[in-house]
Design an enzyme around this catalytic site. Structure first.
Site, PDB file in Angstrom:
ATOM      1  CB  SER A 118      -8.963  36.067  11.811  1.00  0.00           C
ATOM      2  OG  SER A 118      -7.978  35.691  10.908  1.00  0.00           O
ATOM      3  CG  HIS A 139     -11.465  31.275  10.431  1.00  0.00           C
ATOM      4  ND1 HIS A 139     -11.365  31.223  11.801  1.00  0.00           N
ATOM      5  CD2 HIS A 139     -10.323  31.867  10.003  1.00  0.00           C
ATOM      6  CE1 HIS A 139     -10.224  31.769  12.181  1.00  0.00           C
ATOM      7  NE2 HIS A 139      -9.572  32.157  11.107  1.00  0.00           N
ATOM      8  CD  GLU A 151     -13.549  29.094  14.323  1.00  0.00           C
ATOM      9  OE1 GLU A 151     -13.508  28.962  15.547  1.00  0.00           O
ATOM     10  OE2 GLU A 151     -13.273  30.174  13.747  1.00  0.00           O
ATOM     11  CG  ASN A 189      -8.753  33.967  15.788  1.00  0.00           C
ATOM     12  OD1 ASN A 189      -7.637  33.882  16.279  1.00  0.00           O
ATOM     13  ND2 ASN A 189      -8.982  33.825  14.500  1.00  0.00           N
TER      14      ASN A 189
END
Ligand code: NAI
Length: 253
Positions: A118, A139, A151, A189
């Site tokens: 992450s 991701h 991602e 994130n």
């Protein structure tokens, strides 16, 4: 385009990614440390697929096809015929590096190695490998079968060929790809840190309780989940580590 996919870690993310790849027709080997953990993942998939049948989204044949595309393994060497391996284990750089250093000697030179981290630096994991150019971040978001965005994060060392292939594979799995730079938290994130942080501040300052904060964000902001609900869903171990990584990279010292 690719056939054999290895997934390392059969927890929340690994089992979801396995479902996505298996649904798209890949042969998936899902690896974890213990058989009991794999049995749990297998049981969860059974429940998820039964729910999809109840909702009329798939039929029994499709359920069997997806299940038959996944095998559950505790021997890392069985990943040797993989075209792509995605790692989804604990968010700890040293443990991830150890797994990849074992793995890179098992797989063929053309196998793509990816992490679902992450927030950890893709370049720093790549740097521990003999062939960093085939390493990339892929991701997925939680729950992987439902979340459309993925991602793709090249390390500075990643070759253009591996970037192109990875994007093509993930698009082929029906996902929307955002290629992000290898910076702490990537895109989502990083943007999400104040979402959680401000919610905790509002609670701490006694402005509103958890239920009201979650309900306000959902009803007034149109979010599917409130910040506290989402933190519970992600897992506080994962969410805390991501916050710490982003904080250390941007603010500490
Ligand atoms: P989890 O705790 O649900 O699953 C991790 C799995 O990895 C467990 O089954 C564990 O037995 C296994 N494992 C641990 N060490 C291992 C090793 N050395 N070799 C093989 N298996 C090992 O964790 P979760 O939530 O699935 O997260 C996994 C990764 O995905 C982390 O890097 C996390 O940051 C990332 N991620 C998590 C999201 C979330 O919402 N939970 C969202 C997107 C990414």
């Amino acid at each position: 385009m690719i056939h054999n996919v290895g997934i390392i870690g059969s927890g929340t993310m690994g089992s979801g990614i396995a479902q996505v790849a298996a649904t798209s027709g890949c042969k998936v080997k899902l690896y974890d440390l213990e058989q009991s953990v794999l049995e749990k993942a297998k049981g969860s998939l059974e429940k998820v697929l039964n729910r999809l049948i109840e909702k009329g989204k798939i039929d029994a044949n499709e359920k069997s096809r997806i299940q038959n595309n996944i095998s559950y393994i505790t021997n890392l060497e069985e990943l040797s015929d993989s075209d792509l391996v995605i790692e989804a284990i604990v968010e700890n750089p040293d443990i991830k590096k150890k797994v990849f250093s074992k793995l890179e000697n098992l797989v063929s030179a053309s196998c793509i190695l990816a992490t679902n981290t992450s927030s950890l630096s893709i370049a720093s994991i790549a740097a521990s490998l003999e062939k960093p150019e085939r390493f990339i971040g892929i991701h997925f978001f939680n729950p992987a079968p439902l979340m459309e965005l993925v991602e793709v994060i090249p390390a500075i060392q990643t070759s253009q060929e591996i970037i192109n292939k990875s994007v093509e594979i993930i698009r082929g799995w029906g996902k929307t790809v955002a290629v992000a730079k290898d910076t702490p938290g990537f895109i989502v994130n990083r943007v999400a840190r104040p979402f959680y942080g401000e919610a905790m501040r509002i609670y701490e300052e006694g402005i509103a309780d958890v239920g009201i904060i979650d309900a306000s964000v959902k009803q007034l902001g149109g979010f599917k989940m409130g910040p506290f609900e989402l933190m519970d869903f992600i897992g506080h171990d994962v969410n805390y580590t991501v916050t710490e990584t982003v904080f250390t990279a941007f603010c500490a010292g």
